[in-house]
Each structure stands twice: as structure tokens, then as C-alpha cells.
Motif scaffolding. Structure first.
Motif, PDB file in Angstrom:
ATOM      1  N   LEU A 248     -12.261   7.423 -10.377  1.00 21.06           N
ATOM      2  CA  LEU A 248     -12.607   6.269  -9.545  1.00 21.06           C
ATOM      3  C   LEU A 248     -11.383   5.400  -9.267  1.00 21.06           C
ATOM      4  N   LEU A 249     -10.544   5.213 -10.271  1.00 17.09           N
ATOM      5  CA  LEU A 249      -9.310   4.454 -10.073  1.00 17.09           C
ATOM      6  C   LEU A 249      -8.398   5.169  -9.080  1.00 17.09           C
ATOM      7  N   PHE A 250      -8.269   6.481  -9.246  1.00 16.19           N
ATOM      8  CA  PHE A 250      -7.440   7.266  -8.320  1.00 16.19           C
ATOM      9  C   PHE A 250      -7.989   7.173  -6.904  1.00 16.19           C
ATOM     10  N   ALA A 251      -9.313   7.254  -6.748  1.00 12.16           N
ATOM     11  CA  ALA A 251      -9.924   7.191  -5.416  1.00 12.16           C
ATOM     12  C   ALA A 251      -9.625   5.857  -4.745  1.00 12.16           C
ATOM     13  N   ALA A 252      -9.740   4.753  -5.491  1.00 13.08           N
ATOM     14  CA  ALA A 252      -9.490   3.432  -4.912  1.00 13.08           C
ATOM     15  C   ALA A 252      -8.032   3.263  -4.516  1.00 13.08           C
ATOM     16  N   VAL A 253      -7.123   3.613  -5.409  1.00 17.66           N
ATOM     17  CA  VAL A 253      -5.696   3.456  -5.119  1.00 17.66           C
ATOM     18  C   VAL A 253      -5.269   4.386  -3.990  1.00 17.66           C
ATOM     19  N   HIS A 254      -5.766   5.595  -4.018  1.00 21.28           N
ATOM     20  CA  HIS A 254      -5.413   6.575  -2.986  1.00 21.28           C
ATOM     21  C   HIS A 254      -5.942   6.153  -1.619  1.00 21.28           C
ATOM     22  N   ALA A 255      -7.150   5.601  -1.579  1.00 20.91           N
ATOM     23  CA  ALA A 255      -7.714   5.148  -0.305  1.00 20.91           C
ATOM     24  C   ALA A 255      -6.895   4.007   0.281  1.00 20.91           C
ATOM     25  N   ILE A 256      -6.477   3.075  -0.573  1.00 18.00           N
ATOM     26  CA  ILE A 256      -5.645   1.965  -0.091  1.00 18.00           C
ATOM     27  C   ILE A 256      -4.315   2.506   0.429  1.00 18.00           C
ATOM     28  N   GLY A 257      -3.724   3.432  -0.298  1.00 14.77           N
ATOM     29  CA  GLY A 257      -2.470   4.038   0.147  1.00 14.77           C
ATOM     30  C   GLY A 257      -2.628   4.788   1.452  1.00 14.77           C
ATOM     31  N   ALA A 258      -3.745   5.504   1.602  1.00 14.16           N
ATOM     32  CA  ALA A 258      -3.983   6.233   2.850  1.00 14.16           C
ATOM     33  C   ALA A 258      -4.144   5.265   4.017  1.00 14.16           C
TER      34      ALA A 258
ATOM     35  N   MET B 227      -2.813   2.301   4.271  1.00  9.24           N
ATOM     36  CA  MET B 227      -1.496   1.740   4.584  1.00  9.24           C
ATOM     37  C   MET B 227      -0.652   2.742   5.370  1.00  9.24           C
ATOM     38  N   LEU B 228      -0.752   4.015   5.008  1.00  4.57           N
ATOM     39  CA  LEU B 228       0.001   5.032   5.737  1.00  4.57           C
ATOM     40  C   LEU B 228      -0.490   5.202   7.167  1.00  4.57           C
TER      41      LEU B 228
END
Length: 192
Positions: free
Chosen positions: A25-35, A37-38
């Protein structure tokens, strides 16, 4: 928009299989924010990546075969299509060919997730020394050389191990423990 075909949910699904629900869940949240931003600081794209990742993590049943990965890819594909259509609806845009192309990319992204997870899961199992349910299924194969050798050289011990595996599986089911792990552990308990 072909970026809807990028398998964003693969990382969080692999994280859930290797490390558990919390890190996934932490990875999903951080990854979604990064995606997001990209993709030009796009909040709708953050939601798209997050919905697909959460659908994959929560829609993933117990892995009892590699075909479960295909079902999980279908769940992610469906979540992608729903989130794309909702974003289009909420933005007030008129649906057209672009929406169809976006949905096609979302469907492809779901199936790409299944492929990426299937390819990279054994790599992460090896590097993190984690045994997932897929690896346990492979170890339960009675035609593996170690179990076949046990059956030929010590047939009584082999039969005892099979019975113990089935008894352990029944006991694990009764108390809500991991039945697959109990069964496979019973198969190999006398190998030493």
C-alpha cells in the motif's frame, strides 16, 4: 494516450507478494504520486495509477496457480477502464475516439501488469529469499528429482511424508493457517 498501457500496478503487486500488504500500500501511494508527477503533475493520472494498483493488490486472491496472475491482470485492466471512463466523465469531455484509445491502452496495461509480475516475481523471490505461493506450488510437484528420489530409495518415508503433508494441510485449514505451506512442509520434513 499510450501511457495508460504502462504497467504501473506491477510494482505494488510484487511488493504485496514479497513483503505483504502494508509495504504494498505504501509503494502504491508513493508510486502513484511519482507517476502523476512524471505525467506533468497530473492529479487524474495519480488517481489512475492508484486505482489500478489498489485493484491489483486487493483483487489478488491466494495464488494457487500461475493462471491467477492472468485473472489479476484482468482485474487491473477492468479497474483501468473504469478509472479512465470516470475521469473522462468528470472532466466533462465528450467521449470520442480518444476515449476508446485510452480504454484500449488501459486494457493493455492490465495484461502488461500480469506479464511483468510473472517475469519479475521469481527474480524478487531469489534476491529477497522469500517463498511465495507460486514457488510452494512448484515445490509440491511430485515429479521433482528430490521427491522422486525419495520415493525410489525410501518408499515408506515418501508415503509417510505425503500423509503428513495432507494431515498438516487439514490441520492448517481448521485453524486458519497457510494450508499450502503446511502441506509442502510435510512433504519435505523427512528429507534430511
Amino acid at each position: 494516450h499510450t501511457y495508460y498501457a504502462i504497467p504501473f500496478a506491477a510494482g505494488s503487486i510484487v511488493a504485496s507478494l514479497v513483503a505483504g500488504m502494508g509495504p504494498a500500500l505504501l509503494f502504491a501511494a508513493v508510486h502513484a504520486i511519482g507517476a502523476g508527477m512524471l505525467m506533468g503533475q497530473s492529479f487524474p493520472f495519480v488517481l489512475f495509477a492508484l486505482v489500478g494498483s489498489l485493484a491489483g493488490v486487493f483483487g489478488l486472491p491466494k495464488l494457487r496457480s500461475r493462471s491467477v496472475l492472468l485473472a489479476m491482470g484482468g482485474i487491473v485492466a477492468a479497474a483501468n477502464v473504469v478509472s479512465i471512463s470516470m475521469m473522462t466523465f468528470l472532466s466533462g469531455e465528450q467521449p470520442g475516439w480518444e476515449l476508446g484509445a485510452d480504454m484500449l491502452g488501459g486494457l493493455a496495461g492490465g495484461w502488461f501488469v500480469a506479464m511483468v509480475v510473472g517475469i519479475f516475481l521469481p527474480v524478487f523471490e531469489h534476491f529477497f529469499h522469500v517463498t511465495t505461493d507460486i514457488r510452494l506450488l512448484e515445490l509440491s510437484n511430485q515429479n521433482l528429482p528430490l521427491l522422486r528420489n525419495l520415493a525410489l530409495e525410501a518408499p515408506g518415508t515418501y508415503q509417510h511424508s505425503l500423509m503428513l503433508g495432507h494431515l498438516a494441510e487439514s490441520a492448517a485449514e481448521a485453524i486458519g493457517a497457510d494450508t499450502l505451506l503446511a502441506r509442502v512442509s510435510g512433504y519435505y520434513h523427512d528429507i534430511g
